[in-house]
Design a protein around this motif. Structure first.
Motif, PDB file in Angstrom:
ATOM      1  N   TRP A 363       0.832  -1.201   0.000  1.00  0.00           N
ATOM      2  CA  TRP A 363       0.000   0.000   0.000  1.00  0.00           C
ATOM      3  C   TRP A 363       0.870   1.257   0.000  1.00  0.00           C
ATOM      4  CZ3 TRP A 363      -4.854   0.999  -1.033  1.00  0.00           C
ATOM      5  CH2 TRP A 363      -5.408   2.201  -0.642  1.00  0.00           C
ATOM      6  N   TYR A 364       1.908   1.267   0.797  1.00  0.00           N
ATOM      7  CA  TYR A 364       2.825   2.402   0.850  1.00  0.00           C
ATOM      8  C   TYR A 364       3.493   2.618  -0.511  1.00  0.00           C
ATOM      9  CZ  TYR A 364       7.174   4.874   2.087  1.00  0.00           C
ATOM     10  OH  TYR A 364       8.231   5.735   2.132  1.00  0.00           O
ATOM     11  N   THR A 365       3.912   1.519  -1.137  1.00  0.00           N
ATOM     12  CA  THR A 365       4.540   1.625  -2.452  1.00  0.00           C
ATOM     13  C   THR A 365       3.559   2.151  -3.484  1.00  0.00           C
ATOM     14  OG1 THR A 365       5.984  -0.239  -1.885  1.00  0.00           O
ATOM     15  CG2 THR A 365       5.810   0.347  -4.212  1.00  0.00           C
ATOM     16  N   GLY A 366       2.322   1.674  -3.447  1.00  0.00           N
ATOM     17  CA  GLY A 366       1.323   2.175  -4.386  1.00  0.00           C
ATOM     18  C   GLY A 366       1.023   3.646  -4.186  1.00  0.00           C
ATOM     19  N   ARG A 454      -8.494   2.424   6.224  1.00  0.00           N
ATOM     20  CA  ARG A 454      -9.602   1.794   5.488  1.00  0.00           C
ATOM     21  C   ARG A 454      -9.154   0.477   4.862  1.00  0.00           C
ATOM     22  NH1 ARG A 454     -13.751   5.297   3.788  1.00  0.00           N
ATOM     23  NH2 ARG A 454     -13.808   4.353   1.730  1.00  0.00           N
ATOM     24  N   ARG A 455      -7.974   0.494   4.274  1.00  0.00           N
ATOM     25  CA  ARG A 455      -7.448  -0.734   3.669  1.00  0.00           C
ATOM     26  C   ARG A 455      -7.235  -1.816   4.726  1.00  0.00           C
ATOM     27  NH1 ARG A 455      -7.252  -4.480  -0.061  1.00  0.00           N
ATOM     28  NH2 ARG A 455      -5.190  -5.382  -0.357  1.00  0.00           N
ATOM     29  N   ALA A 457      -8.866  -2.122   7.483  1.00  0.00           N
ATOM     30  CA  ALA A 457     -10.171  -2.619   7.903  1.00  0.00           C
ATOM     31  C   ALA A 457     -10.697  -3.667   6.933  1.00  0.00           C
ATOM     32  CB  ALA A 457     -11.157  -1.460   8.012  1.00  0.00           C
ATOM     33  N   VAL A 458     -10.503  -3.437   5.631  1.00  0.00           N
ATOM     34  CA  VAL A 458     -10.940  -4.426   4.634  1.00  0.00           C
ATOM     35  C   VAL A 458     -10.157  -5.722   4.789  1.00  0.00           C
ATOM     36  CG1 VAL A 458     -11.083  -4.918   2.169  1.00  0.00           C
ATOM     37  CG2 VAL A 458     -11.690  -2.644   3.013  1.00  0.00           C
ATOM     38  N   ILE A 459      -8.836  -5.606   4.981  1.00  0.00           N
ATOM     39  CA  ILE A 459      -8.009  -6.802   5.167  1.00  0.00           C
ATOM     40  C   ILE A 459      -8.409  -7.526   6.445  1.00  0.00           C
ATOM     41  CG2 ILE A 459      -5.656  -7.583   5.616  1.00  0.00           C
ATOM     42  CD1 ILE A 459      -4.663  -5.376   3.788  1.00  0.00           C
ATOM     43  N   ALA A 460      -8.625  -6.765   7.514  1.00  0.00           N
ATOM     44  CA  ALA A 460      -9.020  -7.392   8.777  1.00  0.00           C
ATOM     45  C   ALA A 460     -10.344  -8.121   8.631  1.00  0.00           C
ATOM     46  CB  ALA A 460      -9.117  -6.329   9.877  1.00  0.00           C
ATOM     47  N   TYR A 461     -11.257  -7.581   7.855  1.00  0.00           N
ATOM     48  CA  TYR A 461     -12.539  -8.262   7.623  1.00  0.00           C
ATOM     49  C   TYR A 461     -12.336  -9.538   6.798  1.00  0.00           C
ATOM     50  CZ  TYR A 461     -17.088  -9.201   5.504  1.00  0.00           C
ATOM     51  OH  TYR A 461     -18.231  -9.810   5.064  1.00  0.00           O
ATOM     52  N   ILE A 909      -9.283  16.384   6.324  1.00  0.00           N
ATOM     53  CA  ILE A 909      -9.233  15.125   5.582  1.00  0.00           C
ATOM     54  C   ILE A 909      -9.469  13.945   6.525  1.00  0.00           C
ATOM     55  CG2 ILE A 909      -7.692  13.596   4.298  1.00  0.00           C
ATOM     56  CD1 ILE A 909      -6.457  16.064   3.034  1.00  0.00           C
ATOM     57  N   SER A 910      -8.842  13.994   7.696  1.00  0.00           N
ATOM     58  CA  SER A 910      -9.050  12.911   8.664  1.00  0.00           C
ATOM     59  C   SER A 910     -10.512  12.808   9.086  1.00  0.00           C
ATOM     60  CB  SER A 910      -8.170  13.150   9.898  1.00  0.00           C
ATOM     61  OG  SER A 910      -6.816  13.209   9.551  1.00  0.00           O
ATOM     62  N   TYR A 911     -11.178  13.962   9.189  1.00  0.00           N
ATOM     63  CA  TYR A 911     -12.593  13.952   9.587  1.00  0.00           C
ATOM     64  C   TYR A 911     -13.484  13.450   8.457  1.00  0.00           C
ATOM     65  CZ  TYR A 911     -17.194  15.735  10.904  1.00  0.00           C
ATOM     66  OH  TYR A 911     -18.526  15.844  11.177  1.00  0.00           O
ATOM     67  N   LEU A 912     -13.175  13.841   7.225  1.00  0.00           N
ATOM     68  CA  LEU A 912     -14.048  13.497   6.099  1.00  0.00           C
ATOM     69  C   LEU A 912     -13.900  12.048   5.660  1.00  0.00           C
ATOM     70  CD1 LEU A 912     -13.703  16.703   3.869  1.00  0.00           C
ATOM     71  CD2 LEU A 912     -15.597  16.056   5.375  1.00  0.00           C
ATOM     72  N   ILE A 913     -12.734  11.455   5.889  1.00  0.00           N
ATOM     73  CA  ILE A 913     -12.502  10.074   5.437  1.00  0.00           C
ATOM     74  C   ILE A 913     -12.816   9.129   6.596  1.00  0.00           C
ATOM     75  CG2 ILE A 913     -10.818   8.434   4.566  1.00  0.00           C
ATOM     76  CD1 ILE A 913      -9.311  10.729   3.320  1.00  0.00           C
ATOM     77  N   PRO A 914     -13.890   8.350   6.515  1.00  0.00           N
ATOM     78  CA  PRO A 914     -14.205   7.417   7.611  1.00  0.00           C
ATOM     79  C   PRO A 914     -13.214   6.264   7.645  1.00  0.00           C
ATOM     80  CG  PRO A 914     -15.739   7.125   5.792  1.00  0.00           C
ATOM     81  CD  PRO A 914     -14.879   8.308   5.430  1.00  0.00           C
ATOM     82  N   ASP A 915     -13.047   5.703   8.836  1.00  0.00           N
ATOM     83  CA  ASP A 915     -12.106   4.593   8.991  1.00  0.00           C
ATOM     84  C   ASP A 915     -12.593   3.320   8.327  1.00  0.00           C
ATOM     85  OD1 ASP A 915     -10.576   6.326  10.418  1.00  0.00           O
ATOM     86  OD2 ASP A 915     -11.123   5.549  12.392  1.00  0.00           O
ATOM     87  N   LEU A 916     -13.906   3.167   8.218  1.00  0.00           N
ATOM     88  CA  LEU A 916     -14.489   1.980   7.583  1.00  0.00           C
ATOM     89  C   LEU A 916     -15.213   2.392   6.308  1.00  0.00           C
ATOM     90  CD1 LEU A 916     -16.062  -0.078  10.518  1.00  0.00           C
ATOM     91  CD2 LEU A 916     -14.023  -0.630   9.212  1.00  0.00           C
TER      92      LEU A 916
END
Length: 962
Positions: A363-366, A454-455, A457-461, A909-916
């Motif tokens: 993800w960091y590389t992308g 967010r990524r 959270a998707v992986i954890a799911y 940006i932190s407020y507008l982007i939800p964690d999930l």
């Protein structure tokens, strides 16, 4: 669906009470017959036999079989503190082939015997390997430990090494009953029903748009970065709902084959869990494999790789031999450097913790792609506007401006036009797009972290980590040994445990903090030594007999200082690791995670300060406190402080960052791959010399894995630390070096494959462990993101000439008062930024040896230097001008405005982007609902079967439900 395993059916056929089950009944026992339907009750054929009866019958069969351990009393007890687990008597640890649970009439597979992944019978798969030496004196502890291993139900087989008869390999296998029992205790989640992905209802307009987009995609070439789905296996657990394994509800789970229901990583993790809770000696704390490894009873412990990573046949024509071979071809091979990583396969083979590291690295590389593109754009913008830059033109045309010497005695007077090349190079990094890029990178760091959440959270799911919580950690043996005399009740387990007094803990933390402060002082001393080197060497290079070095004395000084600084950095890193280890052990952390977090913080702090201290000096101190000609500030009243180049200090900062970044990444890549390669090559060379090439190829898998290098003692610490330090380079001083993201991107593309190659081919297989996120490193990344905003604000305001140029354009240039700031407004900037000095005012010890007559044929009367000061004949000679105060005020105002603006953007940006993600939240809610429905349907099915059974047996009850 596949039928039950052959051994399972053979055992059932020998039981009269069960052998009469109909074929429909047998199929009913398989959970994969439960077709996944959401709103309609599963269509399951009914059977007259309860599954619990089958399990009881199997249990009765297993009781009659002579398993090789003596007794199983107390095995089902969850408490491992009871001394009853110590079985006294015959402490033999050799296994007998006849004592294992074997299926009658089944031939031993020759292939399983040959590949070195099974016991000698070819049926029991090796789940774990222990290695010890017969000459080791800890024999009694090992015998007690191995006897208790057998008492836990694990099967054991020993074999001596083919290369050294003193080395003994202990092969461990966990039967189905042990796996099921401990999987339930450990809450291992297993698949029980296939997922049905719910599609939201879409409007016709959206459907038309999607059809047009798909039609347009059909004209485009196929995505080259995606992996070939035909090559990768169908990982069933990723497409199934999972639930904690339960033996009582075993009929709910999808069990095609009991031998493969638990994958190899899960089996090894269960065996390791057992080994960590087995006693080896009388006493409350004499328990666990880690203690036996630390005291030398065992030399190594590791799970096996799944065979060789190479194959004579092509994977495209013959398929993969095993998952290790598949990982090598699809992940660790250099030919697939441009493809996505098979993260699900990495997680299956190495576990969630290592899988999360590679997911974060990918993800960091992308995310580095847009940063590298914008940084390259800023650099190319500087290249294209180079010929139109008024400042560079004036510097290159300033043949009549003579600059004062930059060092004492030996440095000559020089024309300003001699620094034309450096002025052009400075413009490549310090141009109008630099401020935009600094703001962009500060926002990029926030976006990267928010979208990583967010990524994650998707992986954890997808990996069933949402509801996973770490179990209560064991206390470190060192902590127990130190504080065993003082105990208190654990509020969670309710058992007494060693206790560290608050005063003792505070005193140890104070001593540790003092050690950290001392080591930071050592770093500052090293930087001070580099400063003295630069001050002394610039005069030496100025008097050098080679004209190339003499004419570029300052660049030569900077380059050699950076290389020496790099060598000091690498030497101090070795010292820091030992000091951090000593200080962390001095603190006596209670658990391994506390020890790891404390060690991580110290090592990061040490290495971050060590790596960036010289960079901070060049960025914010070099040339800022030198005084002026005739009144230079000196170090210890002896050495004159170093000045910036006539073109500015930014070129020194660029050289520092570029050289350190390239050398550090090259050295790290060599040490990560080159060192294990050399060690493994040397081991193979010795084996070839002693036993020949043919004998080496016949070594069993445990022998091959033992000859590989063990994973780093600190786990993924070195990998994370390298990337976090790189992230700091990429963000903290990115305004001075816009190409840093591009260098980081190129390095990470190589780093992913280097790490993959190392894990697959050069290291023993690490134990698969679980983790929900990247741990303490996320907090460190957030701290670096905040620090980057501050440092970039100071780099733009203090190090670069952006603010002085802006003040000149709006206040002192040709366009003053017109509200313009183009290149035409910069005419005369160079002359306005230089002050005049009377040569006769030089101090005796700094007066140059030449009088400058080579420029005009007569001795120079005046020279120029970078500063905003009054001329020598003014009422206050060499006092600060009004322009200096305007520039200083503008710099402070820019820092305040820049920081507040960027921090506001970051928080917004932190407020507008939800964690999930919203679709993930909906999927989680729907899955929870479906699981409840499925459990209800299965329970209803069971009750109906019981009711039908009662009616058949003539038993009926009133008011039954349902």
């Amino acid at each position: 669906p596949e039928s039950p395993s052959t051994g399972f059916l053979t055992a059932l056929s020998q039981t009269p009470s069960i052998s009469s089950i109909s074929s429909e009944g047998r199929e009913d026992l398989q959970v994969n017959q439960l077709e996944t339907q959401i709103w309609i009750k599963p269509d399951i054929e009914k059977t007259d036999v309860d599954f619990s009866e089958i399990l009881n019958a199997i249990h009765e069969i297993a009781k009659d079989v002579n398993i090789f351990f003596d007794e199983l009393e107390g095995v089902n007890s969850p408490s491992k503190d009871d001394d009853s687990l110590l079985h006294h008597g015959n402490l033999t640890s050799t296994s007998d082939d006849a004592s294992r649970l074997e299926v009658v009439g089944e031939e031993v597979p020759d292939k399983n015997k040959a590949n070195g992944l099974y016991f000698r019978d070819g049926k029991c798969r090796i789940d774990y390997i222990l290695v010890y030496r017969k000459s080791n004196p800890q024999t009694e502890k090992r015998e007690v430990f191995e006897r208790n291993i057998r008492a836990e139900g694990l099967q054991m087989e020993k074999e001596s090494s083919l290369t050294n008869s003193d080395i003994i390999f202990v092969k461990l296998h966990a039967p189905w009953e042990v796996l099921g029992k401990y999987a339930e205790l450990m809450n291992v989640r297993m698949p029980f029903r296939r997922k049905i992905y719910y599609l939201h209802r879409r409007y016709k307009f959206m459907n038309r748009i999607e059809k047009q987009i798909s039609r347009f995609r059909g004209w485009l070439p196929r995505k080259p970065m995606k992996l070939d789905k035909e090559t990768l296996p169908d990982l069933e657990e990723n497409d199934c709902y999972t639930a904690p394994f339960s033996q009582q509800r075993i009929h709910h789970f999808i069990i095609h084959n009991k031998d493969t229901f638990f994958n190899n990583a899960t089996r090894s993790r269960i065996v390791h869990h057992i080994l960590q809770r087995v006693k080896y000696e009388e006493g409350k704390n004499k328990i666990g494999l880690n203690r036996l490894l630390s005291n030398g009873s065992y030399e190594a412990a590791f799970p096996l790789h799944e065979g060789s990573y190479r194959s004579k046949n092509s994977i495209k024509t013959h398929g993969a031999e095993n998952h290790r071979h598949l990982l090598y071809e699809c992940w660790a091979s250099w030919g697939v450097w441009y493809k996505y990583q098979p993260l699900d396969l990495v997680r299956r083979y190495f576990g969630e913790k290592i899988g999360l590291y590679f997911a974060w690295l990918g993800w960091y590389t992308g995310m580095l792609f847009p940063a590298a593109f914008i940084g390259l754009f800023v650099f190319l913008y500087g290249v294209t506007t180079l010929n139109h830059c008024q400042v560079s033109k004036e510097v290159c045309q300033a043949t009549d401006i003579i600059m004062c010497p930059i060092c004492d005695k030996y440095c000559p007077f020089m024309r300003l036009s001699d620094s034309c090349v450096y002025a052009k190079v400075t413009h490549l990094f310090d141009n109008g797009a630099t401020v935009f890029f600094a703001v962009f990178m500060a926002v990029w760091a926030t976006v990267f972290l928010e979208f990583w959440k967010r990524r994650r959270a998707v992986i954890a799911y997808d990996w069933d980590l949402i509801d996973w919580e770490e179990e209560e950690e064991e206390i470190r043996p060192q902590f127990e040994a130190k504080y065993s005399k003082k105990e208190r009740m654990n509020p969670i387990s309710g058992k007494p445990e060693p206790y560290q007094a608050f005063a003792d803990k505070c005193s140890r933390l104070i001593v540790s903090a003092s050690g950290i402060f001392f080591m930071i002082c050592v770093v500052i001393a090293a930087v001070f030594g580099i400063v003295i080197y630069r001050v002394v060497t610039v005069s030496t290079f100025a008097a050098f007999k080679w004209a190339l070095i003499r004419n570029n004395s300052q660049v030569a000084t900077t380059g050699t200082a950076v290389c020496i600084n790099f060598c000091i950095i690498m030497l101090l890193n070795v010292l820091y690791e030992k000091v951090a280890l000593f200080l962390t052990n001095l603190e006596q952390p209670r658990t391994e995670s506390e020890w790891e977090n404390s060690f991580t913080l110290k090592m990061f702090l040490f290495q971050f300060v060590n790596l960036n201290s010289s960079t901070f000096y060049i960025a914010f101190f070099l040339g800022r406190f030198t005084g002026h000609p005739g009144a230079y500030l000196r170090l210890i009243n002896r050495w004159r402080l170093e000045e910036c180049h006539p073109s500015g200090c930014l070129i020194d900062l660029c050289m520092q960052m570029g050289i350190i970044m390239v050398l550090k990444q090259t050295w790290n890549n060599f040490m990560e791959l080159g060192y294990p390669l050399i060690q493994n090559w040397w081991t193979r060379r010795k084996l070839r010399q002693e036993y020949g090439t043919q004998r080496k190829t016949s070594f069993p898998q445990w022998e091959k894995d033992y000859n590989l290098q063990p994973m780093n003692a600190y786990g993924l610490f070195d990998e994370y630390l390298e990337m976090i330090l790189q992230f700091g380079f990429t963000t903290i001083f990115v305004a001075a070096f816009p190409l840093a993201p591009l260098l980081a991107l190129l390095n990470n593309i190589i780093e992913i494959r280097l790490d993959a190659y190392k894990f697959v081919t050069q290291w023993r297989r690490p134990l698969a462990s679980r983790a929900k996120d990247i741990g303490i490193w996320y907090g460190i990344l957030e701290g670096i993101g905040i620090l980057s905003v501050i440092t970039n604000a100071f780099v733009i305001a203090v190090t670069s000439d952006f603010i002085p140029r802006l003040v000149y354009a709006y206040k002192y240039g040709p366009c003053a008062g017109q509200g313009e700031a183009g290149q035409k407004c910069m005419v005369g900037y160079v002359n306005a930024s230089l002050s005049v000095f009377l040569v006769s005012d030089f101090e005796n010890r700094s007066e140059p040896t030449s009088n400058g007559s080579e420029f005009s044929g007569s001795p120079l009367k005046y020279c120029r230097y970078r500063d905003y000061r009054d001329p020598p004949h003014s009422p206050v000679p060499y006092g600060y001008t009004l322009q200096f105060w305007h520039v200083l005020a503008a710099r402070l105002a820019f820092i305040i405005v820049f920081e507040h603006l960027v921090f506001c953007i970051k928080h917004l940006i932190s407020y507008l982007i939800p964690d999930l993600p919203k679709d993930l939240r909906d999927r989680m809610r729907r899955e929870k609902y479906l699981i409840q429905e499925m459990m209800y349907e299965a329970e209803l099915e069971r009750l109906q079967k019981e009711r039908k059974e009662r009616k058949k047996n003539g038993k009926s009850y009133h008011n039954e439900w349902p």
